[in-house]
Design a protein around this motif. Sequence first.
Motif, PDB file in Angstrom:
ATOM      1  N   ASP A  27     -56.372 -46.602 -74.616  1.00 12.66           N
ATOM      2  CA  ASP A  27     -57.256 -45.661 -74.829  1.00 12.66           C
ATOM      3  C   ASP A  27     -58.694 -46.189 -74.941  1.00 12.66           C
ATOM      4  O   ASP A  27     -58.862 -46.692 -76.123  1.00 12.66           O
ATOM      5  CB  ASP A  27     -57.100 -44.541 -75.557  1.00 12.66           C
ATOM      6  CG  ASP A  27     -55.929 -43.752 -75.132  1.00 12.66           C
ATOM      7  OD1 ASP A  27     -55.467 -43.760 -73.761  1.00 12.66           O
ATOM      8  OD2 ASP A  27     -55.230 -43.005 -75.929  1.00 12.66           O
ATOM      9  N   GLY A  28     -59.545 -45.956 -73.942  1.00 18.59           N
ATOM     10  CA  GLY A  28     -60.940 -46.638 -74.372  1.00 18.59           C
ATOM     11  C   GLY A  28     -61.804 -46.395 -73.133  1.00 18.59           C
ATOM     12  O   GLY A  28     -61.468 -45.670 -72.092  1.00 18.59           O
ATOM     13  N   ARG A  29     -62.922 -47.041 -73.119  1.00 15.72           N
ATOM     14  CA  ARG A  29     -63.902 -46.754 -71.985  1.00 15.72           C
ATOM     15  C   ARG A  29     -64.715 -48.058 -71.781  1.00 15.72           C
ATOM     16  O   ARG A  29     -64.840 -48.967 -72.813  1.00 15.72           O
ATOM     17  CB  ARG A  29     -64.973 -45.835 -72.174  1.00 15.72           C
ATOM     18  CG  ARG A  29     -65.539 -46.018 -73.590  1.00 15.72           C
ATOM     19  CD  ARG A  29     -66.817 -44.730 -74.007  1.00 15.72           C
ATOM     20  NE  ARG A  29     -67.185 -44.802 -75.277  1.00 15.72           N
ATOM     21  CZ  ARG A  29     -67.377 -45.898 -76.103  1.00 15.72           C
ATOM     22  NH1 ARG A  29     -67.318 -47.106 -75.723  1.00 15.72           N
ATOM     23  NH2 ARG A  29     -68.053 -45.733 -77.123  1.00 15.72           N
ATOM     24  N   THR A  30     -65.199 -48.165 -70.737  1.00 17.60           N
ATOM     25  CA  THR A  30     -65.764 -49.446 -70.056  1.00 17.60           C
ATOM     26  C   THR A  30     -67.448 -48.875 -70.231  1.00 17.60           C
ATOM     27  O   THR A  30     -67.701 -47.958 -69.731  1.00 17.60           O
ATOM     28  CB  THR A  30     -65.711 -50.074 -68.639  1.00 17.60           C
ATOM     29  OG1 THR A  30     -64.319 -50.228 -68.920  1.00 17.60           O
ATOM     30  CG2 THR A  30     -66.479 -51.201 -68.677  1.00 17.60           C
ATOM     31  N   ALA A  31     -68.330 -49.480 -71.129  1.00 18.63           N
ATOM     32  CA  ALA A  31     -69.617 -49.172 -71.121  1.00 18.63           C
ATOM     33  C   ALA A  31     -70.396 -49.455 -69.836  1.00 18.63           C
ATOM     34  O   ALA A  31     -69.950 -50.372 -68.915  1.00 18.63           O
ATOM     35  CB  ALA A  31     -70.430 -49.969 -72.204  1.00 18.63           C
ATOM     36  N   SER A  32     -71.225 -48.637 -69.552  1.00 23.34           N
ATOM     37  CA  SER A  32     -72.036 -48.885 -68.106  1.00 23.34           C
ATOM     38  C   SER A  32     -73.163 -49.877 -68.604  1.00 23.34           C
ATOM     39  O   SER A  32     -73.437 -50.037 -69.775  1.00 23.34           O
ATOM     40  CB  SER A  32     -72.750 -47.440 -67.912  1.00 23.34           C
ATOM     41  OG  SER A  32     -73.661 -46.982 -68.826  1.00 23.34           O
ATOM     42  N   GLY A  33     -73.701 -50.516 -67.524  1.00 26.33           N
ATOM     43  CA  GLY A  33     -74.790 -51.367 -67.853  1.00 26.33           C
ATOM     44  C   GLY A  33     -74.415 -52.694 -67.426  1.00 26.33           C
ATOM     45  O   GLY A  33     -73.478 -52.956 -66.865  1.00 26.33           O
TER      46      GLY A  33
END
Length: 93
Positions: A27-33
């Motif tokens: 469970d996690g997320r990839t940062a935008s940018g």
Amino acid sequence: MNYRLTRTLRAAAEHYLALQSRARHPDGRTASGTSRAWHPHRPLSCCANIRPPSRAYPWSLMVHCRTMPHVATDLGVDVHRLRWAVRRVVEDQ
């Protein structure tokens, strides 16, 4: 070793194996940018010594979140018992 393969240990072992085979993802997320660094939704104490994600190493925490020590910490089981349980589950397959 006189361990018992409890429901909790079996579930932890199956979760670890699914993470290792990429059938399941942490469970996690990839940062935008520009960095596209991945961060877990809930960092644990074992994550503190891992290289922070950066542009050069965006997946450092994801790789760690697939390890046996992280799964053991996350699910509240002893890492040695988890290692034993993984071997038992693999043998039973």
